[in-house]
Scaffold this motif. Structure first.
Motif, mmCIF file in Angstrom:
data_model
loop_
_atom_site.group_PDB
_atom_site.id
_atom_site.type_symbol
_atom_site.label_atom_id
_atom_site.label_comp_id
_atom_site.label_asym_id
_atom_site.label_seq_id
_atom_site.Cartn_x
_atom_site.Cartn_y
_atom_site.Cartn_z
ATOM 1 N N PHE A 115 -5.349 2.583 -3.192
ATOM 2 C CA PHE A 115 -4.793 3.380 -2.450
ATOM 3 C C PHE A 115 -4.612 3.119 -1.018
ATOM 4 N N TYR A 116 -5.775 2.711 -0.228
ATOM 5 C CA TYR A 116 -5.739 2.010 1.211
ATOM 6 C C TYR A 116 -4.605 0.684 1.032
ATOM 7 N N GLN A 119 -1.084 2.292 1.287
ATOM 8 C CA GLN A 119 -0.749 2.814 2.317
ATOM 9 C C GLN A 119 -0.587 2.145 3.654
ATOM 10 N N ARG A 122 2.930 0.467 3.310
ATOM 11 C CA ARG A 122 3.943 1.481 3.445
ATOM 12 C C ARG A 122 4.088 1.884 4.888
ATOM 13 N N ARG A 124 1.680 3.637 6.616
ATOM 14 C CA ARG A 124 1.144 5.147 6.737
ATOM 15 C C ARG A 124 -0.035 5.017 7.332
ATOM 16 N N LEU A 125 -0.737 3.864 7.090
ATOM 17 C CA LEU A 125 -2.263 3.817 7.791
ATOM 18 C C LEU A 125 -2.335 2.484 8.332
ATOM 19 N N ASP A 129 -7.916 3.130 10.168
ATOM 20 C CA ASP A 129 -7.840 4.741 9.778
ATOM 21 C C ASP A 129 -8.661 4.931 8.743
ATOM 22 N N ILE A 131 -10.032 7.049 5.520
ATOM 23 C CA ILE A 131 -9.556 7.848 4.467
ATOM 24 C C ILE A 131 -10.708 8.688 3.784
#
Length: 151
Positions: A115-116, A119, A122, A124-125, A129, A131
């Protein structure tokens, strides 16, 4: 088939994870009002489970990993794993024991890292950051529960 203390602890773990996942996603906290009574219940349940030593060993493993992380990092115990996550992992170690804990941690790591990475790719993070970790802990325990039902 009689219901065992081990099954009750596992079911309690799933309920605690469901509530903790919601609060972690919504407010980024793992509430002590849920985690601490569950932790005390799991400790009391140790006296009634035949594999109590594996459960204590799993809890010791979680504590050892956390202590090593604190000792080896300059930032101490802030992120990515907060104290609520640690208390939840301690409860899960006491509730599910060694084999299930390792599978849960493996699935948690794969899920959260995937997931990290997506993200970050993309945009987004960023790497710094935080999570919410509890949904991935729940994914790990849920995956182990499904695996145990299949075998």
């Amino acid at each position: 088939m009689p219901i065992t203390v081990a099954q009750i602890l596992f079911d309690l773990a799933l309920i605690v994870l469901l509530v903790s996942t919601y609060t972690d996603l919504r407010w980024r906290i793992v509430p002590n009002t849920i985690t601490l009574p569950a932790l005390l219940t799991a400790l009391a349940g140790l006296f009634f489970t035949p594999d109590w030593l594996s459960r204590l060993g799993a809890a010791g493993f979680v504590l050892l990993i956390y202590i090593l992380r604190v000792l080896l990092t300059r930032r101490g115990c802030d992120r990515p794993v907060g104290m609520g996550d640690v208390k939840l992992l301690l409860f899960l170690a006491l509730a599910v024991g060694f084999p299930a804990l390792f599978g849960s941690l493996a699935l948690m790591c794969v899920g959260s890292l995937g997931f990290y990475a997506v993200q970050i790719a993309r945009g987004r993070l960023s790497r710094t950051d935080p999570i919410p970790l509890v949904p991935f802990i729940a994914l790990g325990v849920g995956g182990v529960a499904i695996w145990q039902l299949l075998i």
